[in-house]
Design an enzyme around this catalytic site. Structure first.
Site, PDB file in Angstrom:
ATOM      1  N   SER A  17     -48.936   1.608 -29.949  1.00  0.00           N
ATOM      2  CA  SER A  17     -47.637   2.253 -29.757  1.00  0.00           C
ATOM      3  C   SER A  17     -47.687   3.015 -28.442  1.00  0.00           C
ATOM      4  CB  SER A  17     -47.334   3.197 -30.920  1.00  0.00           C
ATOM      5  OG  SER A  17     -48.468   3.976 -31.250  1.00  0.00           O
ATOM      6  N   GLU A  19     -46.164   6.343 -26.299  1.00  0.00           N
ATOM      7  CA  GLU A  19     -45.439   7.609 -26.381  1.00  0.00           C
ATOM      8  C   GLU A  19     -44.812   7.938 -25.024  1.00  0.00           C
ATOM      9  OE1 GLU A  19     -47.197  10.876 -28.615  1.00  0.00           O
ATOM     10  OE2 GLU A  19     -46.670  12.250 -26.990  1.00  0.00           O
ATOM     11  N   THR A  50     -41.064  12.292 -27.416  1.00  0.00           N
ATOM     12  CA  THR A  50     -41.442  13.657 -27.811  1.00  0.00           C
ATOM     13  C   THR A  50     -40.214  14.560 -27.907  1.00  0.00           C
ATOM     14  OG1 THR A  50     -41.865  14.324 -25.532  1.00  0.00           O
ATOM     15  CG2 THR A  50     -43.730  13.450 -26.783  1.00  0.00           C
ATOM     16  N   ALA A  53     -39.217  22.440 -28.169  1.00  0.00           N
ATOM     17  CA  ALA A  53     -39.220  23.497 -29.181  1.00  0.00           C
ATOM     18  C   ALA A  53     -37.797  23.982 -29.436  1.00  0.00           C
ATOM     19  CB  ALA A  53     -40.087  24.656 -28.704  1.00  0.00           C
ATOM     20  N   ASP A 111     -45.487  23.670 -30.928  1.00  0.00           N
ATOM     21  CA  ASP A 111     -46.255  24.767 -30.339  1.00  0.00           C
ATOM     22  C   ASP A 111     -45.501  26.085 -30.485  1.00  0.00           C
ATOM     23  OD1 ASP A 111     -48.593  23.519 -29.451  1.00  0.00           O
ATOM     24  OD2 ASP A 111     -47.478  22.576 -27.809  1.00  0.00           O
ATOM     25  N   ALA A 130     -45.799  21.498 -40.557  1.00  0.00           N
ATOM     26  CA  ALA A 130     -45.466  20.068 -40.513  1.00  0.00           C
ATOM     27  C   ALA A 130     -45.461  19.442 -41.908  1.00  0.00           C
ATOM     28  CB  ALA A 130     -46.466  19.345 -39.608  1.00  0.00           C
ATOM     29  N   TYR A 150     -56.225  16.092 -35.348  1.00  0.00           N
ATOM     30  CA  TYR A 150     -56.968  16.702 -34.239  1.00  0.00           C
ATOM     31  C   TYR A 150     -58.474  16.470 -34.392  1.00  0.00           C
ATOM     32  CZ  TYR A 150     -52.478  18.773 -33.329  1.00  0.00           C
ATOM     33  OH  TYR A 150     -51.145  18.934 -33.055  1.00  0.00           O
ATOM     34  N   LYS A 170     -50.223  17.012 -45.391  1.00  0.00           N
ATOM     35  CA  LYS A 170     -49.196  16.146 -44.780  1.00  0.00           C
ATOM     36  C   LYS A 170     -49.241  14.755 -45.415  1.00  0.00           C
ATOM     37  CE  LYS A 170     -50.518  17.309 -40.457  1.00  0.00           C
ATOM     38  NZ  LYS A 170     -50.499  17.524 -38.992  1.00  0.00           N
ATOM     39  N   GLN A 181     -54.450  13.693 -31.458  1.00  0.00           N
ATOM     40  CA  GLN A 181     -54.520  14.270 -30.115  1.00  0.00           C
ATOM     41  C   GLN A 181     -55.464  13.383 -29.303  1.00  0.00           C
ATOM     42  OE1 GLN A 181     -53.323  15.678 -27.679  1.00  0.00           O
ATOM     43  NE2 GLN A 181     -53.252  17.793 -28.426  1.00  0.00           N
ATOM     44  N   PHE A 221     -54.663  20.644 -18.847  1.00  0.00           N
ATOM     45  CA  PHE A 221     -53.894  20.415 -20.066  1.00  0.00           C
ATOM     46  C   PHE A 221     -54.827  20.354 -21.280  1.00  0.00           C
ATOM     47  CE2 PHE A 221     -51.518  17.259 -22.815  1.00  0.00           C
ATOM     48  CZ  PHE A 221     -50.596  18.188 -23.269  1.00  0.00           C
ATOM     49  N   HIS A 271     -52.564   4.628 -30.182  1.00  0.00           N
ATOM     50  CA  HIS A 271     -51.332   5.269 -29.712  1.00  0.00           C
ATOM     51  C   HIS A 271     -51.585   5.715 -28.274  1.00  0.00           C
ATOM     52  CE1 HIS A 271     -47.535   7.428 -30.128  1.00  0.00           C
ATOM     53  NE2 HIS A 271     -48.101   8.536 -29.710  1.00  0.00           N
ATOM     54  N   ARG A 277     -45.290   6.450 -17.446  1.00  0.00           N
ATOM     55  CA  ARG A 277     -45.693   5.602 -16.319  1.00  0.00           C
ATOM     56  C   ARG A 277     -46.237   4.291 -16.862  1.00  0.00           C
ATOM     57  NH1 ARG A 277     -48.471   9.621 -12.211  1.00  0.00           N
ATOM     58  NH2 ARG A 277     -46.805  11.164 -12.108  1.00  0.00           N
TER      59      ARG A 277
HETATM   60  C1  LIG Z   1     -49.503  12.770 -31.662  1.00  0.00           C
HETATM   61  C2  LIG Z   1     -48.964  14.137 -31.287  1.00  0.00           C
HETATM   62  C3  LIG Z   1     -47.645  14.254 -30.871  1.00  0.00           C
HETATM   63  C4  LIG Z   1     -47.119  15.499 -30.521  1.00  0.00           C
HETATM   64  N1  LIG Z   1     -45.802  15.571 -30.129  1.00  0.00           N
HETATM   65  C5  LIG Z   1     -45.252  16.774 -29.841  1.00  0.00           C
HETATM   66  C6  LIG Z   1     -43.871  16.899 -29.515  1.00  0.00           C
HETATM   67  O1  LIG Z   1     -43.142  15.912 -29.471  1.00  0.00           O
HETATM   68  N2  LIG Z   1     -43.372  18.139 -29.256  1.00  0.00           N
HETATM   69  C7  LIG Z   1     -44.161  19.258 -29.316  1.00  0.00           C
HETATM   70  O2  LIG Z   1     -43.662  20.368 -29.083  1.00  0.00           O
HETATM   71  N3  LIG Z   1     -45.480  19.175 -29.620  1.00  0.00           N
HETATM   72  C8  LIG Z   1     -46.052  17.968 -29.896  1.00  0.00           C
HETATM   73  N4  LIG Z   1     -47.377  17.895 -30.245  1.00  0.00           N
HETATM   74  C9  LIG Z   1     -48.193  19.116 -30.247  1.00  0.00           C
HETATM   75  C10 LIG Z   1     -48.068  19.920 -31.541  1.00  0.00           C
HETATM   76  O3  LIG Z   1     -46.733  20.315 -31.723  1.00  0.00           O
HETATM   77  C11 LIG Z   1     -48.947  21.146 -31.443  1.00  0.00           C
HETATM   78  O4  LIG Z   1     -50.308  20.803 -31.439  1.00  0.00           O
HETATM   79  C12 LIG Z   1     -48.654  22.243 -32.435  1.00  0.00           C
HETATM   80  O5  LIG Z   1     -49.363  23.424 -32.037  1.00  0.00           O
HETATM   81  C13 LIG Z   1     -49.057  21.937 -33.854  1.00  0.00           C
HETATM   82  O6  LIG Z   1     -48.134  21.105 -34.466  1.00  0.00           O
HETATM   83  P1  LIG Z   1     -48.646  20.165 -35.660  1.00  0.00           P
HETATM   84  O7  LIG Z   1     -47.544  19.430 -36.255  1.00  0.00           O
HETATM   85  O8  LIG Z   1     -49.824  19.430 -35.237  1.00  0.00           O
HETATM   86  O9  LIG Z   1     -49.035  21.343 -36.693  1.00  0.00           O
HETATM   87  P2  LIG Z   1     -49.675  21.334 -38.104  1.00  0.00           P
HETATM   88  O10 LIG Z   1     -50.100  20.002 -38.543  1.00  0.00           O
HETATM   89  O11 LIG Z   1     -48.750  22.088 -38.990  1.00  0.00           O
HETATM   90  O12 LIG Z   1     -50.947  22.201 -37.815  1.00  0.00           O
HETATM   91  C14 LIG Z   1     -51.941  21.734 -36.920  1.00  0.00           C
HETATM   92  C15 LIG Z   1     -53.253  22.457 -37.180  1.00  0.00           C
HETATM   93  O13 LIG Z   1     -53.138  23.816 -36.825  1.00  0.00           O
HETATM   94  C16 LIG Z   1     -53.614  24.638 -37.855  1.00  0.00           C
HETATM   95  N5  LIG Z   1     -52.679  25.714 -37.997  1.00  0.00           N
HETATM   96  C17 LIG Z   1     -51.350  25.615 -37.891  1.00  0.00           C
HETATM   97  N6  LIG Z   1     -50.777  26.821 -38.027  1.00  0.00           N
HETATM   98  C18 LIG Z   1     -51.793  27.675 -38.212  1.00  0.00           C
HETATM   99  C19 LIG Z   1     -51.855  29.064 -38.404  1.00  0.00           C
HETATM  100  N7  LIG Z   1     -50.746  29.806 -38.446  1.00  0.00           N
HETATM  101  N8  LIG Z   1     -53.068  29.639 -38.553  1.00  0.00           N
HETATM  102  C20 LIG Z   1     -54.190  28.871 -38.509  1.00  0.00           C
HETATM  103  N9  LIG Z   1     -54.199  27.549 -38.313  1.00  0.00           N
HETATM  104  C21 LIG Z   1     -53.014  26.972 -38.185  1.00  0.00           C
HETATM  105  C22 LIG Z   1     -53.675  23.801 -39.092  1.00  0.00           C
HETATM  106  O14 LIG Z   1     -54.891  23.996 -39.749  1.00  0.00           O
HETATM  107  C23 LIG Z   1     -53.591  22.390 -38.630  1.00  0.00           C
HETATM  108  O15 LIG Z   1     -54.784  21.736 -38.741  1.00  0.00           O
HETATM  109  C24 LIG Z   1     -47.938  16.665 -30.588  1.00  0.00           C
HETATM  110  C25 LIG Z   1     -49.284  16.541 -30.998  1.00  0.00           C
HETATM  111  C26 LIG Z   1     -49.799  15.296 -31.334  1.00  0.00           C
HETATM  112  C27 LIG Z   1     -51.231  15.178 -31.773  1.00  0.00           C
END
Ligand SMILES: Cc1cc2nc3c(=O)[nH]c(=O)nc-3n(C[C@H](O)[C@H](O)[C@H](O)COP(=O)(O)OP(=O)(O)OC[C@H]3O[C@@H](n4cnc5c(N)ncnc54)[C@H](O)[C@@H]3O)c2cc1C
Length: 306
Positions: A17, A19, A50, A53, A111, A130, A150, A170, A181, A221, A271, A277
């Protein structure tokens, strides 16, 4: 390593896929669309766009996924985050995207509004994470749902156990697959995947592959995302500061070698982070023997087979 295949509608040895991020300016839109057209010839399993926020950031993503749905045959997934939005606002976004023809989502918390590294607090009237978003999507429609994973731990997670517990939540709530990631050390990924399986998570965990457009930017990054750039990656770019073609070749070789090694370890779906690009992405596919408009994978070049 356990097999991680997904059912595919073709007999290609690997599935992948792409992105993209949504273009925000007209000139970026034109160049993004050229990339979409060039890469669509490689028949990806799906493409994803993507999401920023906050509920108000849906406009660029919506415009991009709508164009993909309206003007291409590509299976299109929209990323979706819950940052700065009430659950009602998120539900409205889901319905709007569904009505535009979107059947796939990448469900994310997102984030922190203050940026990576700052503390995250859920919106008081919003979904907490999530896993809650996956449940909401399941309630609204029969969607195909991807989530994040991750291999090197999310920077906010205290440890891998907590990180994998979130992935399990999830999956238990109905996610169909996890997209990781980006990472570069396949041993780290294999170790992570074994822990994921030991935790009883059975959904496919699809490696996220980042072809390196610019090693300096990538290192900045990666440091913010908690992803490691090993010395063996850095060394491939040594002496190439003023050699853009050399950087390009090194990046394409590295990504292709990573995929081939993961294939040898039993992985078959990938992925790719295209960064909008196509040129470098196509060079990677070329090294994997994947041709446009052809679902057959050919032999990989000799130098990448060892
Ligand atoms: C394939 C992929 C696509 C992405 N696409 C986007 C996008 O389109 N837009 C964007 O803004 N970001 C994107 N991100 C980044 C992602 O939004 C960030 O990494 C964000 O910080 C966590 O979101 P998540 O859904 O992974 O969180 P979650 O799955 O809810 O959490 C991720 C991890 O963080 C830990 N965690 C979460 N909250 C807490 C807390 N309060 N205290 C302690 N631990 C915690 C959890 O243990 C979990 O393992 C992407 C990341 C990946 C891997």
């Amino acid at each position: 390593m356990s097999a991680n295949n997904e059912a595919r509608g073709n007999d290609r040895a690997i599935g992948f896929s792409f992105e993209f991020f949504p273009p925000k300016k007209p000139e970026a839109e034109a160049s993004w669309w050229r990339s979409v057209q060039a890469l669509s010839a490689y028949s990806p399993e799906f493409v994803s766009v993507t999401y920023g926020a906050g509920a108000t950031s849906q406009a660029p993503t919506y415009a991009a996924v709508k164009r993909l749905v309206d003007e291409t045959d590509l299976v299109t997934a929209s990323h979706l985050t819950v940052v700065k939005a009430t659950s009602g606002e998120v539900d409205d976004v889901i319905r709007r995207f569904r009505d535009a023809g979107i059947r796939r989502f990448v469900a994310l918390r997102g984030d922190p509004p203050g940026g990576i590294g700052t503390a995250y607090s859920p919106h008081p009237g919003g979904y907490s994470n999530a896993a809650a978003l996956v449940s909401a999507l399941k309630t609204i429609g029969d969607f195909d749902i991807s989530v994040s994973a991750y291999p090197e731990k999310h920077p906010e997670s205290a440890d891998r156990t907590g990180d994998i517990a979130m992935l399990k939540a999830k999956a238990d709530n109905g996610a169909d697959r996890a997209l990781t990631q980006f990472f570069f050390d396949n041993d780290v990924f294999e170790d992570y995947l074994n822990d994921v399986r030991r935790a009883g998570i059975t959904i496919p965990v699809v490696p996220g592959i980042m072809p390196i457009q610019n090693i300096k930017q990538l290192k900045n990054f990666a440091a913010r995302c908690g992803a490691n750039v090993p010395a063996f990656v850095d060394s491939r770019f040594e002496g190439l500061d003023d050699d853009l073609p050399g950087q390009f070749e090194a990046a394409a070789d590295l990504a292709a070698e990573q995929v081939l090694d993961l294939q040898r370890r039993g992985l078959s779906d990938f992925h790719f982070y295209t960064m909008n690009r196509s040129k470098l992405q196509i060079a990677v596919l070329d090294r994997l023997g994947i041709m446009p408009d052809d679902t057959q994978i050919g032999a990989a070049p000799e130098r990448l087979r060892a």
